[in-house]
Scaffold this motif. Sequence first.
Motif, PDB file in Angstrom:
ATOM      1  N   SER A 171       0.807  -1.211   0.000  1.00  0.00           N
ATOM      2  CA  SER A 171       0.000   0.000   0.000  1.00  0.00           C
ATOM      3  C   SER A 171       0.838   1.258   0.000  1.00  0.00           C
ATOM      4  N   GLN A 184      -4.298  -0.886  -0.046  1.00  0.00           N
ATOM      5  CA  GLN A 184      -4.759   0.469  -0.334  1.00  0.00           C
ATOM      6  C   GLN A 184      -3.756   1.204  -1.195  1.00  0.00           C
ATOM      7  N   ARG A 218     -11.063   1.034   0.992  1.00  0.00           N
ATOM      8  CA  ARG A 218     -10.352   2.268   1.351  1.00  0.00           C
ATOM      9  C   ARG A 218     -10.162   3.171   0.134  1.00  0.00           C
ATOM     10  N   ASN A 219      -9.911   2.577  -1.019  1.00  0.00           N
ATOM     11  CA  ASN A 219      -9.779   3.410  -2.222  1.00  0.00           C
ATOM     12  C   ASN A 219     -11.105   4.109  -2.532  1.00  0.00           C
TER      13      ASN A 219
END
Length: 260
Positions: free
Chosen positions: A21, A54, A178-179
């Motif tokens: 991430s 993420q 989360r994106n």
Amino acid sequence: MSEVGETALPAPLTVLLLARSAITAPPLKEMERLRDALAMHPGVDEALFAFSEQGSPSLRHALDTLTASGCGRLVILPMLIPAEPNFQAWLTRTLTRWRSRDERPWPAIEVAALLPNEASLVSLLHAALAAERTELSLGAAKASPEGSLVPAQKRRVLVCMGGPCNVAGAEVIWGHFRNEQDRLSLRTSGDGCMSAKTSCLGPCNLAPVVQVWPEGTYYGGVDEAAVDRIIAEHVLGNTPVANLAYEPTGKKQFLRAREA
Ligand code: FES
């Protein structure tokens, strides 16, 4: 011109650097630099990077773009230190799941060893130790503690990271959520939504499991399409997604087949 130690690859191919991430600009810039350096390697037709959790682009998005562009041969270079023995099994499961829902011809996909052997990692560490170092300037301790804002957000989305959920692809679900949380500004939309990874949430045989509060609705067998619906209908629309949810019944439940 090849650098010493570089080996020409047999045919043009696409190389994908896969990191876990990155959400701030400096590590993204670093990934860009590594990608550009890799693109200079003899035989590399195209180099790009993606994130398994993420970060943008996600692995799913990168594969989608490559498949749409007709990429024929792809080598994934995992950048995971320390190396995770289960990485290849996880990657195979995840790609198999995506591939089963995609009728387009996919590229042939190979995975490179992160580092060929332990000696390579040790020599990297030796080189780092021998290179220039930066002394940290720690400054004086703050005289008074810093305060914190208490979040006003009413919703919480919990993504289970327990063993069975991890095996079933929870990392990808977390990364996708989360994106989307960033893209759709979910923290400040509607009632405001925060999210967290958790340990086992209970119904392991329904993995991957996500729970949405304040209702406490359980979702099982969650994939990226399910996350999109949970966001649109539950997080933003305040209505739990009935055909993805599992209500407490006092009896054992099994994953239901999902409509196409
Ligand atoms: S490991 Fe996810 S519900 Fe148990």
